[in-house]
Design an enzyme around this catalytic site. Structure first.
Site, PDB file in Angstrom:
ATOM      1  N   VAL A 238       0.861  -1.191   0.000  1.00 21.32           N
ATOM      2  CA  VAL A 238       0.000   0.000   0.000  1.00 21.32           C
ATOM      3  C   VAL A 238       0.893   1.235   0.000  1.00 21.32           C
ATOM      4  O   VAL A 238       2.069   1.157   0.345  1.00 21.32           O
ATOM      5  CB  VAL A 238      -0.925   0.059   1.243  1.00 21.32           C
TER       6      VAL A 238
ATOM      7  N   VAL B  19       6.055   2.721  -0.757  1.00 22.49           N
ATOM      8  CA  VAL B  19       5.243   1.510  -0.668  1.00 22.49           C
ATOM      9  C   VAL B  19       5.563   0.757   0.620  1.00 22.49           C
ATOM     10  O   VAL B  19       6.720   0.630   1.008  1.00 22.49           O
ATOM     11  CB  VAL B  19       5.484   0.592  -1.887  1.00 22.49           C
ATOM     12  N   SER B  20       4.517   0.301   1.285  1.00 22.15           N
ATOM     13  CA  SER B  20       4.672  -0.411   2.545  1.00 22.15           C
ATOM     14  C   SER B  20       4.012  -1.784   2.449  1.00 22.15           C
ATOM     15  O   SER B  20       2.964  -1.925   1.818  1.00 22.15           O
ATOM     16  CB  SER B  20       3.992   0.395   3.662  1.00 22.15           C
ATOM     17  N   PRO B  21       4.610  -2.811   3.095  1.00 17.47           N
ATOM     18  CA  PRO B  21       3.975  -4.130   3.125  1.00 17.47           C
ATOM     19  C   PRO B  21       2.900  -4.201   4.212  1.00 17.47           C
ATOM     20  O   PRO B  21       2.254  -5.231   4.375  1.00 17.47           O
ATOM     21  CB  PRO B  21       5.139  -5.062   3.446  1.00 17.47           C
TER      22      PRO B  21
ATOM     23  N   ASP C 266       6.137   2.492   9.009  1.00 11.90           N
ATOM     24  CA  ASP C 266       6.757   1.166   9.063  1.00 11.90           C
ATOM     25  C   ASP C 266       7.785   1.075  10.175  1.00 11.90           C
ATOM     26  O   ASP C 266       8.399   0.045  10.392  1.00 11.90           O
ATOM     27  CB  ASP C 266       7.436   0.841   7.725  1.00 11.90           C
TER      28      ASP C 266
END
Ligand SMILES: *[C@@H]1O[C@H](CO)[C@@H](O)[C@H](O)[C@H]1NC(C)=O
Ligand SMILES: *[C@@H]1O[C@H](CO)[C@@H](O)[C@H](O)[C@H]1NC(C)=O
Length: 721
Positions: free
Chosen positions: A178, A293-295, A407
């Site tokens: 995301v 973008v982050s997991p 994050d």
């Protein structure tokens, strides 16, 4: 935390397979080598806090190389690293070794070394001060293991060059990433955003390497599973042997009871499950424009209230420390890793099986070192016609940087006005400088927290000279960038280069050109946002070092590479980046000595598996051993933790610390104590075969006089039913 591999977003995948195909375009070669490094005491790269140190291994980290050559022509080598990012000093030293070994065959121009951006590997291997504050300076072991491993993997790839073909395939993978700065993304022009369905890129590009002569394509799956999960075509045979030898659980238990925990000889250390099986393919997941973008796909939430964080500032009641992203396996980060990794793997397998478009045409490359601290860039005048010349600036980081991201808070342990910090920070903080008016003006609207480009004590804090590189294999062009492009910045770069190449030579590039970005490659210079995202100054904008025109400067320089590529010119090398190896300061304490309490020895079991126990698949079994610091011997291409099974009266290794099911954890119960323990944890996989097992630990201890001695130990045997 153990060393795990949190998959972020990935971009392209390189795989080797041996299959029967008619004609070959290229010579292809692959390699893979262990770069796990120090699994204890060293800060994990990319984390804020110096307390986020490694304390064991979940997966081993590897370097993987892929070489593609025209039989009588040019060649390119791409190295994928299970490391947070590439490092200038690692790249310089690898290139020196390649020059000594191969002359001008592999140089900075045609070798790309690219990090996957795992935050679960040891730090301390970068040369600029900013990036080694949290690791207490330079960590020689982290650096050496990378240089050695990259060299080894390129040697393997070089020696394995054989005729083959490369195929490309693409597809969209949803739900693995995301945008963590959506408010920043929203500042990009509406007309531009409306061209895209998502605020992060979803496309995965896969390259499939096919050997012209050897073996059927099915070997890919078979070998993958044999290497990875131990579910292979050989299992039925194993099962039948065991079933006929050992009939009932009772018998298994009786056999297990005769194997008590034991200390092993030191000679059989460096066991590796995978060494036993031939490794016929190499696969790698690479990073692209993943800067924003982050997991953590569930979004960012306040840890006090459980409510979503403030949209524009990622704060909870004004505080950033309370806002954390949640992965799909929340709260279990290992589970998040598994879920996202599995999605990526399945997608890759699907693309692999259906890849039919062959890369065809020339192999080529272009590379230049560019001084980004003072680069003239031509930009259109906002709102009017014509263009003007602007400049990039010496590197600087804004206040938005100190807050960190959802994050993980504050990324490099900097807090303004913090006079405690860690030892390295105390050493260097006095050189903080106030930026001059020109720098303030140039970096606007960034409020400067650290003027790193102008800080040179005890050595350079940030790079000024950056490599830009373009690799071409037929209709595929890889853009190697030394940092983290955000989603939209990456789109702009790719689109600009693609249309420029086509405009220069539509015959050569007009037909199905694929342009991909390899992020975090050759060196590291933090983030690259669009001009509009820079205006917002969230974390990524605050970490875009060279001012608002950084992205435009990249696009300009890549167009020069493209022109040279098309015209077959050789660009001037540009200014050389500095080699700061001799200046590095290391404050990480060495291992002084290891010891055990009176009456026990290294490798003795401290906490055994439960006596006379049987376990089912899915359960976890642990044993703890008296141990020495893992920094004494990195067990490169070996293992600290092994699961063995009894076969024909012999103990055979079947899982090791490179398996998802095995965790190796190491700790000192008291800080600075010479006594330490290692725990081997095994979550019994569904694929495990019924039988008698034991857990094994390999390690090395250091004496007061510095001698390193290997040891091993085994738990009592237990039964898996
Ligand atoms: C975020 O900031 C923008 C621009 O200042 C503003 O229009 C918007 O309402 C804010 N959104 C939220 C949810 O606070
Ligand atoms: C093994 O260790 C884990 C965590 O360290 C713990 O949760 C679990 O209960 C242990 N299992 C056994 C069988 O001792």
């Amino acid at each position: 935390m153990a060393v795990s591999l949190p998959f972020h977003f990935l971009f392209f995948l390189l795989l080797l397979d041996r299959a029967v195909y008619s004609s070959s375009e290229y010579l292809i070669g692959v390699g893979s080598y262990d770069i796990t490094g120090p699994a204890a005491d060293v800060n994990m790269m990319g984390y804020a806090n110096s307390d986020q140190t490694a304390s064991g291994i979940h997966f081993r980290l590897r370097a993987r190389a892929f070489i593609v050559a025209e039989p009588q022509g040019k060649r390119v080598a791409f190295v994928n690293l299970d490391a947070c990012m590439a490092s200038q000093i690692v790249t310089i030293k690898v290139l020196e070794r390649l020059k000594a070994r191969y002359g001008d065959l592999y140089t900075e121009k045609n070798v790309a070394i690219s990090g996957i951006h795992t935050h679960a590997g040891p730090g301390g291997y970068l040369q600029y001060v900013t990036y080694i504050v949290t690791s207490l300076g330079f960590v020689r072991q982290s650096f050496d293991v990378l240089v050695d491993g990259i060299e080894q993997t390129i040697i393997q790839a070089h020696q394995s060059l054989r005729p083959g073909s490369v195929y490309v395939n693409k597809g969209d993978l949803l739900d693995v990433g995301v945008n963590r700065s959506p408010s920043s993304y929203l500042n990009n022009p509406e007309a531009e955003r409306s061209r895209y369905k998502y605020n992060v890129d979803k496309e995965m590009t896969l390259l499939k390497f096919v050997d012209t002569q050897l073996g059927p394509i099915a070997r890919f799956m078979e070998d993958w599973f044999e290497n990875g999960q131990k579910v292979s075509s050989k299992i039925p045979r194993r099962v039948s042997t065991i079933v006929s030898d050992l009939n009932t659980n009772r018998e298994l238990l009786d056999i297990a009871a005769s194997y008590k925990s034991s200390k092993g000889q030191s000679l059989d250390a460096k066991i590796r499950v995978r060494k036993a099986s031939k490794r016929t393919f190499v696969s790698a997941f690479c990073q692209s424009n993943c800067g924003d973008v982050s997991p953590n796909t569930l979004g960012a939430f306040c840890i006090d209230t459980g409510l979503p964080c403030d949209f524009n500032h990622s704060t909870c009641n004004g505080k950033n420390e309370l806002c954390y992203g949640r992965g799909p396996g929340y709260p279990d980060e290992f589970e998040s890793t598994r879920i996202i990794g599995e999605k990526q793997f399945k997608m890759a397998v699907g693309l692999f099986n259906k890849a039919t478009e062959k890369l065809q045409g020339k192999v080529g490359y272009q590379h230049a070192y560019v001084d980004f601290s003072n680069l003239e860039v031509t930009v259109p005048i906002a709102g009017g016609g014509g263009s003007e010349t602007v400049k990039t600036c010496p590197a600087a980081m804004g206040f938005g940087f100190a807050a960190g991201t959802t994050d993980g808070p504050g990324a490099f342990d900097f807090k303004q006005g913090d006079d405690k910090g860690n030892a390295f920070w105390r050493l260097v903080r006095n050189v903080l400088r106030t930026p001059g008016p020109e720098q303030v003006q140039c970096q606007k609207p960034k409020p400067i927290l650290l003027d790193t480009g102008e800080m040179k004590t005890p050595y350079d804090w940030a790079p000024s000279i950056l490599p830009v590189q373009m690799l071409r294999i037929g209709q595929l062009v890889i853009l190697s960038v030394p940092g983290e492009f955000t989603t939209m910045a990456g789109r702009r770069l790719r689109d600009a280069v693609k249309s420029f190449l086509i405009s220069l030579d539509s015959k050569e590039f007009g037909n199905n050109l694929h342009v991909v970005i390899a992020g975090l490659t050759n060196t590291y210079s933090q983030y690259i946002t669009t001009f509009e995202e820079y205006e917002v100054q969230r974390y990524e904008g605050a970490s875009t070092l060279y001012g608002p025109h950084t992205l435009t400067a990249y696009i300009q320089e890549f167009k020069k590479l493209a022109t040279a590529l098309v015209n077959g010119q050789t660009l001037p090398s540009g200014p050389q980046p500095p080699d700061l190896l001799d200046k590095q300061i290391s404050l990480l304490a060495p291992v002084v000595v290891d010891s055990t309490p009176l009456g026990v020895d290294f490798g003795d079991v401290k906490a055994d598996v439960p006596p006379k126990s049987t376990f089912r698949r899915g359960q976890q079994v642990n044993a703890t051993f008296w141990s020495g610091c893992p920094r004494n011997d990195l067990m490169t291409e070996g293992s600290f933790a092994v699961v063995e099974t009894l076969r024909g009266g012999k103990w055979v290794p079947v899982y090791d610390d490179d398996d998802f099911s095995v965790k190796f954890k190491w700790s000192r119960q008291v800080k600075l104590s010479p006594e330490s323990q290692a725990t081997v944890e095994w979550r019994i996989p569904e694929s495990a075969v019924a039988g008698v097992y034991r857990l094994r630990h390999y390690g090395a201890s250091k004496s007061l006089f510095g001698a390193i001695t290997s040891f091993s130990g085994a738990s009592s045997a237990f039964v898996v039913v």
